[in-house]
Design a protein around this motif. Structure first.
Motif, short mmCIF file in Angstrom:
data_model
loop_
_atom_site.label_atom_id
_atom_site.label_comp_id
_atom_site.label_asym_id
_atom_site.label_seq_id
_atom_site.Cartn_x
_atom_site.Cartn_y
_atom_site.Cartn_z
N LEU A 151 0.69 -10.12 -3.83
CA LEU A 151 -0.11 -8.94 -3.52
C LEU A 151 -0.43 -8.90 -2.03
N ALA A 152 -1.11 -7.83 -1.61
CA ALA A 152 -1.27 -7.57 -0.19
C ALA A 152 -2.60 -6.88 0.07
N ILE A 153 -2.75 -6.36 1.28
CA ILE A 153 -3.94 -5.56 1.62
C ILE A 153 -3.57 -4.09 1.42
N LEU A 154 -4.23 -3.46 0.49
CA LEU A 154 -3.92 -2.07 0.13
C LEU A 154 -4.91 -1.14 0.83
N ASP A 155 -4.40 -0.20 1.59
CA ASP A 155 -5.23 0.71 2.36
C ASP A 155 -4.85 2.15 2.04
N GLY A 156 -5.70 2.80 1.25
CA GLY A 156 -5.41 4.17 0.84
C GLY A 156 -4.44 4.27 -0.31
N VAL A 157 -4.15 3.15 -0.94
CA VAL A 157 -3.17 3.12 -2.04
C VAL A 157 -3.84 3.35 -3.39
N ILE A 158 -5.04 2.77 -3.57
CA ILE A 158 -5.76 2.93 -4.84
C ILE A 158 -6.60 4.20 -4.75
N SER A 159 -6.29 5.17 -5.56
CA SER A 159 -6.97 6.47 -5.52
C SER A 159 -8.47 6.32 -5.75
N GLY A 160 -9.26 6.87 -4.85
CA GLY A 160 -10.72 6.87 -5.00
C GLY A 160 -11.41 5.68 -4.38
N LEU A 161 -10.66 4.65 -3.97
CA LEU A 161 -11.25 3.45 -3.39
C LEU A 161 -11.58 3.71 -1.92
N GLU A 162 -12.81 3.41 -1.54
CA GLU A 162 -13.23 3.59 -0.15
C GLU A 162 -12.96 2.32 0.63
N GLY A 163 -12.05 2.40 1.59
CA GLY A 163 -11.73 1.25 2.41
C GLY A 163 -10.61 0.40 1.83
N PRO A 164 -10.07 -0.51 2.63
CA PRO A 164 -8.96 -1.36 2.18
C PRO A 164 -9.41 -2.48 1.26
N ALA A 165 -8.49 -2.96 0.43
CA ALA A 165 -8.77 -4.06 -0.50
C ALA A 165 -7.65 -5.08 -0.42
N ALA A 166 -8.05 -6.35 -0.28
CA ALA A 166 -7.09 -7.45 -0.32
C ALA A 166 -7.09 -8.03 -1.73
N LEU A 167 -5.98 -7.89 -2.42
CA LEU A 167 -5.87 -8.39 -3.79
C LEU A 167 -5.11 -9.70 -3.78
N ILE A 168 -5.75 -10.75 -4.29
CA ILE A 168 -5.14 -12.08 -4.38
C ILE A 168 -4.67 -12.29 -5.81
N GLY A 169 -3.38 -12.39 -5.99
CA GLY A 169 -2.82 -12.52 -7.34
C GLY A 169 -3.17 -13.86 -7.97
N ILE A 170 -3.82 -13.82 -9.12
CA ILE A 170 -4.18 -15.06 -9.81
C ILE A 170 -3.31 -15.29 -11.04
#
Length: 434
Positions: A151-170
């Protein structure tokens, strides 16, 4: 410069691109299975359990005739982006470049670590990654954690999410490839039977597409992802995600509407190959179809096979498992999880405005082969993905910005240094003694 180093990495031997790494007496390097690389950097405190940074040096094919803006193996710079197959998946030059810089500075780690670079990840890693695992097992190595792509840092990819998110795959979804086939006596097209092998198989495939695997949202690691991100959504989504004990079925129905989010909801079913017939006037004796499934964490491979058999519901259709494996174990991500918290700290030190959350990989990586060496495997690289970037992954115009490449190097350099702590500080408690 970092840019010139990347060009070297894509055009020269690793020895030339990273001379300090290959000449340092601190670094032990060996080739595994002829083409994979294994590095061992011992720490000054051998009682600290080592970890492993994993990547791969093979890539999927690419052709300039596909419509690339730059030759796909040129590492050409256009508008501050470096174009080339492997820039995001996943030659990961940032790891070796970070080690190069640390060694030049005279850095000696307290916690030892391995770097593994497999050469056949794109074809399941059976020779590269699995050979590295065998070497480490023979030496009795146990790892604190493994960190690979994913996974990666998603910026504007998740609809409705304010700001970027770093998703760490577990964890990763499991996978299965199933062959369906129908065999009949051949015949002349002028005297067709009521049902042909193609018709019977097509009907079976249609039933699989019309009856997807059950919706399982909330029963796997994906629930934690949305709970961690809930506060970054506006109402009413914030309310829904903060109360998934009640609203999981509702959110699952919303997510299943789009292919990219439907993958979080269930085991996905994709018919990828269909073969039948040799001549236009001959009823074929054999029709075959291949179905690829990515298995949700709440299901097993056997449960999925049973559901396929039930859905097909026709004894004339033979089902054969070509290959497959169960979903991967879920790694820890709580406040006491060393690997997760070190990765999270490194992300937040560099990107304070990013929200960090555990995630689930819908694809598969080399890291799955290392599950006998550690309890915790994490799948993350600090690559920024903006809308449209996902299509570049295995697609046309794969690229990384010069700035993001520099961030990769800084990230791995900081991560290696952050791992030198002996243990995590005690989690902060909100309970106060009076």
């Amino acid at each position: 410069s970092l840019f010139n180093s990347l060009v070297q990495y894509f055009t020269l031997l690793p020895v030339s691109a990273f001379p300090t790494v290959f000449s340092s007496s601190l670094v032990h390097h060996e080739l595994v299975a002829k083409y994979s690389h294994l590095f061992w950097v011992p720490g000054s405190q051998p009682d600290l359990m080592p970890y492993l940074l994993l990547a791969h040096i093979d890539v999927v094919p690419a052709s300039e005739s596909d419509g690339w803006d730059a030759p796909p193996f040129s590492a050409q710079e256009i508008d501050d982006f470096i174009y080339g197959r492997g820039t995001i998946d996943d030659k990961s030059p940032g790891i070796l470049q970070a080690l190069e810089y640390l060694l030049i500075k005279g850095y000696v780690p307290r916690r030892g670590f391995y770097i593994g670079l497999g050469h056949d990840e794109e074809v399941s890693g059976f020779k590269g990654a699995m050979s590295i695992v065998r070497v480490l097992k023979q030496r009795g190595v146990k790892l604190s954690f493994v960190m690979d792509e994913g996974l990666a840092i998603l910026d504007g990819v998740i609809s409705g999410l304010e700001g970027p998110a770093a998703l760490i795959g577990i964890s990763e979804k499991g996978q299965a490839t199933v062959k369906l086939s129908v065999a009949m006596l051949p015949g002349h097209s002028s005297m067709p039977p009521r049902e042909t092998s193609i018709g019977i198989l097509a009907a079976a495939v249609k039933r699989l597409e019309e009856n997807p695997m059950p919706r399982l949202f909330g029963q796997g690691p994906e629930r934690g992802t949305f709970e961690h991100l809930a506060h970054k959504f506006k109402l009413p989504m914030k309310l829904i995600m903060s109360n998934l004990w009640l609203f999981s079925p509702l959110l699952g129905r919303v997510l299943e509407r789009k292919p990219d989010t439907n993958a979080f909801v269930r085991t996905t079913t994709a018919v990828t190959m269909f073969n039948a017939g040799v001549k236009v006037n001959v009823i074929p004796s054999l029709a075959e179809a291949y179905v690829n499934l990515r298995i949700h964490s709440a299901q097993s491979l056997q449960e999925v096979l049973d559901l396929i058999q039930l859905t097909v519901g026709d004894q004339r259709v033979k089902m054969e498992l070509v290959d497959g494996f169960d979903p991967l174990p879920v790694s820890s991500s709580d406040e006491k999880s060393f690997g997760f918290q070190i990765i999270k700290k490194t992300v937040l030190d560099m990107f304070p405005t990013v929200t960090v959350a555990p995630g689930i990989c819908i694809g598969n990586t080399d890291s799955r082969h290392f599950k006998d060496l550690t309890n915790d495997i994490y799948r993350f690289a600090p690559v920024w993905f903006k809308p449209g970037d996902a299509q570049r992954f295995h697609g046309i115009n794969e690229r990384i910005s010069k700035k993001n490449y520099e961030e990769l190097v800084v990230f791995y350099s900081s991560l290696i240094q952050n791992c030198d702590i002996q243990k995590l500080p005690e989690p902060h408690s909100s309970v106060h003694e009076l």
